[in-house]
Design a protein around this motif. Structure first.
Motif, short mmCIF file in Angstrom:
data_model
loop_
_atom_site.label_atom_id
_atom_site.label_comp_id
_atom_site.label_asym_id
_atom_site.label_seq_id
_atom_site.Cartn_x
_atom_site.Cartn_y
_atom_site.Cartn_z
N PHE A 9 0.88 -1.17 0.00
CA PHE A 9 0.00 0.00 0.00
C PHE A 9 0.91 1.21 0.00
N THR A 10 0.88 1.97 -1.09
CA THR A 10 1.72 3.16 -1.20
C THR A 10 0.88 4.40 -0.95
N ASP A 11 1.14 5.06 0.17
CA ASP A 11 0.42 6.27 0.56
C ASP A 11 1.20 7.47 0.02
N THR A 12 0.78 7.98 -1.14
CA THR A 12 1.54 9.06 -1.77
C THR A 12 1.47 10.36 -0.99
N SER A 13 0.51 10.48 -0.07
CA SER A 13 0.37 11.73 0.68
C SER A 13 1.53 11.98 1.62
N VAL A 14 2.31 10.95 1.93
CA VAL A 14 3.47 11.14 2.82
C VAL A 14 4.78 10.86 2.11
N CYS A 15 4.74 10.67 0.78
CA CYS A 15 5.99 10.47 0.03
C CYS A 15 6.72 11.80 -0.07
N ILE A 16 8.01 11.79 0.24
CA ILE A 16 8.82 13.02 0.19
C ILE A 16 9.79 13.02 -0.99
N GLY A 17 9.70 12.01 -1.86
CA GLY A 17 10.51 11.99 -3.06
C GLY A 17 11.99 11.74 -2.81
N ALA A 51 12.59 -2.35 -17.35
CA ALA A 51 13.34 -3.57 -17.04
C ALA A 51 14.41 -3.34 -15.99
N SER A 52 14.94 -2.11 -15.92
CA SER A 52 15.97 -1.80 -14.93
C SER A 52 15.54 -0.71 -13.96
N THR A 53 14.23 -0.44 -13.92
CA THR A 53 13.66 0.48 -12.92
C THR A 53 12.41 -0.18 -12.37
N TRP A 54 12.55 -0.85 -11.23
CA TRP A 54 11.43 -1.60 -10.64
C TRP A 54 10.66 -0.75 -9.65
N ARG A 55 11.23 0.32 -9.18
CA ARG A 55 10.54 1.36 -8.39
C ARG A 55 10.85 2.68 -9.05
N HIS A 56 9.82 3.48 -9.27
CA HIS A 56 10.00 4.77 -9.92
C HIS A 56 9.28 5.85 -9.14
N VAL A 57 10.03 6.84 -8.66
CA VAL A 57 9.45 7.96 -7.92
C VAL A 57 9.15 9.09 -8.89
N ALA A 58 7.86 9.38 -9.04
CA ALA A 58 7.42 10.45 -9.93
C ALA A 58 7.32 11.77 -9.18
N PHE A 59 7.69 12.86 -9.85
CA PHE A 59 7.55 14.22 -9.32
C PHE A 59 6.58 14.96 -10.25
N LEU A 94 3.25 16.52 -6.37
CA LEU A 94 2.67 15.23 -6.01
C LEU A 94 3.74 14.18 -6.29
N MET A 95 4.23 13.54 -5.24
CA MET A 95 5.29 12.55 -5.39
C MET A 95 4.74 11.17 -5.11
N SER A 96 5.11 10.21 -5.93
CA SER A 96 4.56 8.87 -5.80
C SER A 96 5.58 7.83 -6.26
N SER A 97 5.74 6.79 -5.46
CA SER A 97 6.64 5.70 -5.81
C SER A 97 5.83 4.59 -6.48
N ASP A 98 6.01 4.46 -7.79
CA ASP A 98 5.25 3.48 -8.57
C ASP A 98 5.99 2.15 -8.60
N VAL A 99 5.25 1.07 -8.88
CA VAL A 99 5.81 -0.28 -8.86
C VAL A 99 4.89 -1.20 -9.65
N CYS A 100 5.34 -2.41 -9.97
CA CYS A 100 4.47 -3.42 -10.58
C CYS A 100 3.28 -3.66 -9.67
#
Length: 281
Positions: A9-17, A51-59, A94-100
């Motif tokens: 569960f990724t809570d983007t409201s507390v992601c600080i990037g 393929a070489s980015t399994w977690r991606h933090v979006a800004f 808005l920062m969010s850590s995306d994943v599969c």
């Protein structure tokens, strides 16, 4: 599955990037470097899952909703809307850590011809590198655009939810490294309950745009094993608004194809019988 299904569960409201999840993921899984150049659009240097980015933090930089300059701090941490860009307070990140998403109905699993992709005892979806033949069928099958082939290799790679760590009773590296607990790991049913309470908490604190994404078992992919709390529409984060498993219509297609084949065979047999009958005269 012999074990209880687990997920993120990724809570983007507390992601600080901070990108600690990206670094931890690469270090633990020995993933090659793939993004040392900034996109010139933001502080995002990896830009998308691959393929070489399994977690991606979006800004994502945008105007604050309704002209608000600040939102209250709620128990459990501030929201990402309090991170102002510049000094006028009119913008937010808005920062969010995306994943599969480790879908319940995973199209990548359906189309894999070698069995390289399989569902683990934890309910996650994993690629076996030594079995992948590089056919690439899984790439267009994914409704989220997550899985990808590596150049000069051809094989497909994606997040395994640290399958080796799960087997040893440990949590995935990204969740372990997250300093704000934006990435939470645990039994999926428990995470869904926790996420619903968090949304209610944000609504009460004056953040009406808070919503869950990928949590519903009745959605087009049967619910995600990795779901998110978002502060805007899914499209803003680069997520499809209504994802549907791309192999949904395969059973019906095979049924129609079978019916067509039987009809064709019936026509051929009728022609053969008619020809044989004329030959006897």
């Amino acid at each position: 599955m012999s074990e209880e299904r687990v997920g993120f569960f990724t809570d983007t409201s507390v992601c600080i990037g901070c990108k600690a999840c990206e670094v931890a993921c690469k270090e633990w899984n020995a993933i090659p470097e793939d993004g040392l150049s900034l996109s010139a659009m933001s502080y995002d240097n990896t830009q998308a899952l691959g393929a070489s980015t399994w977690r991606h933090v979006a800004f994502i930089e945008q105007p604050r909703p309704d002209g608000r300059t600040r939102l209250p701090v709620v128990e459990g941490g501030a929201t990402a809307q309090e991170t102002a860009v510049g000094g006028d307070g009119e913008l937010r990140w808005l920062m969010s850590s995306d994943v599969c998403k480790h879908c319940t109905h995973a199209a990548c699993l359906d189309v894999c011809p070698t069995g390289s992709l399989f569902r683990t005892e934890f309910g996650t979806v994993v690629v076996q590198e030594d079995i992948c033949n590089g056919c690439g069928y899984c790439v267009p099958a994914c409704p989220y655009g997550v899985i990808e082939q590596r150049p000069h290799d051809g094989r497909a790679f994606k997040c395994t939810m640290c399958y080796d760590r799960l087997g040893a009773g440990q949590e995935p590296a990204c969740a372990k490294a997250c300093p704000t607990e934006s990435i939470q790991f645990g039994p999926l049913d428990e995470l869904r309950e926790r996420a619903a309470l968090r949304v209610d908490q944000l609504h009460e604190a004056g953040v009406p745009e808070a919503r869950l994404y990928g949590h519903d078992p009745d959605d087009g992919v049967g619910g995600d094993g990795a779901f998110f709390l978002l502060l805007d529409e899914p499209e803003v984060y680069g997520l499809p608004p209504d994802p549907v498993v791309t192999t949904r219509d395969l059973p019906a297609m095979w049924k129609h194809a079978g019916a067509a084949a039987l009809t064709l065979l019936g026509g051929v047999a009728a022609c053969f019988v008619a020809t044989a009958g004329r030959g006897r005269r």
